[in-house]
Design an enzyme around this catalytic site. Structure first.
Site: not given
Ligand code: NI
Length: 223
Positions: A107, A149-150, A153
């Protein structure tokens, strides 16, 4: 607008933005939001990344960009190539027959740890386009991983929060040999092309990044 800067959990004074839920975006987008999206798309390509979320550039809004080019598809065994795509206010749920699978993730917001992260192999996701149109779609495999994953965030969740007892994790310098030794010749070739692209765009004063690229090259040349 000044150029976008990447926020990291280890080194940035504004790191709080990475661990707080991002704000929902309303439509129509403001001029500033449109400009942000344009710059995020440019940055994701410049970094040769597969995804980027607004909090990673210090903006606490529910905006993500993701893309998978031919080399990333080969390297990660993705199902398909994806052009740079913007999702606003995205969310996901695992499909009923989904299972958790482990694969390597790094990341741009986490400099000092990489590892294997459990993610659902099949998801349904809902988001809005930059024009404000709501849609629902499904994703599998690596595309599903990138989206999880995004979307994490924008919920203030990092890979650091996703590692389980079964994860392999550690400093990238120590993890690189573990990660690359199982690559096929095709994966190694894709990675060499990715490294060549990255080398052209990194800040020449970023010695750590240059050294990491050299280290990966050496690992790929072994055997
Ligand atoms: Ni990331």
């Amino acid at each position: 607008m000044p150029p976008l800067d990447l926020v990291t959990i280890e080194h940035s004074p504004q790191k709080e933005v990475l661990i707080q839920p991002a704000a929902e975006v309303s439509f129509p987008l403001s001029h500033e939001e449109q400009q942000l999206i344009k710059e995020m798309k440019e940055l994701v390509l410049k970094l040769d990344a597969v995804g980027l979320a607004a909090p990673q550039v210090g903006v606490g809004k529910q905006i993500i960009v993701y893309t998978i080019d031919e080399d990333a598809k080969t390297l990660r065994g993705a199902e398909k190539v994806v052009p740079p795509t913007v999702l606003i206010n995205p969310s996901y749920t695992p499909l009923q027959d989904a299972t958790l699978t482990y694969d390597w993730e790094g990341c741009f917001s986490v400099d000092e740890t990489t590892g294997t992260v459990p993610r659902y192999d099949k998801i349904s996701y809902t988001a809005q386009t930059p024009e404000g149109k709501t849609f629902t779609a499904t994703a599998e495999g690596f595309v599903a991983r990138v989206l999880q994953h995004e979307i994490d965030h924008i919920k203030g969740i990092l890979i650091l929060n996703r590692f389980s007892a079964e994860s392999i994790k550690g400093h990238p310098d120590e993890m690189l040999p573990l990660r690359y030794k199982h690559f096929t010749p095709q994966q190694k070739e894709a990675l060499r092309r990715i490294l060549a692209k990255k080398e052209k765009t990194i800040d020449p004063t970023n010695l750590a990044a240059k050294q990491r690229i050299e280290k990966i090259r050496q690992l790929l040349d072994e055997e």
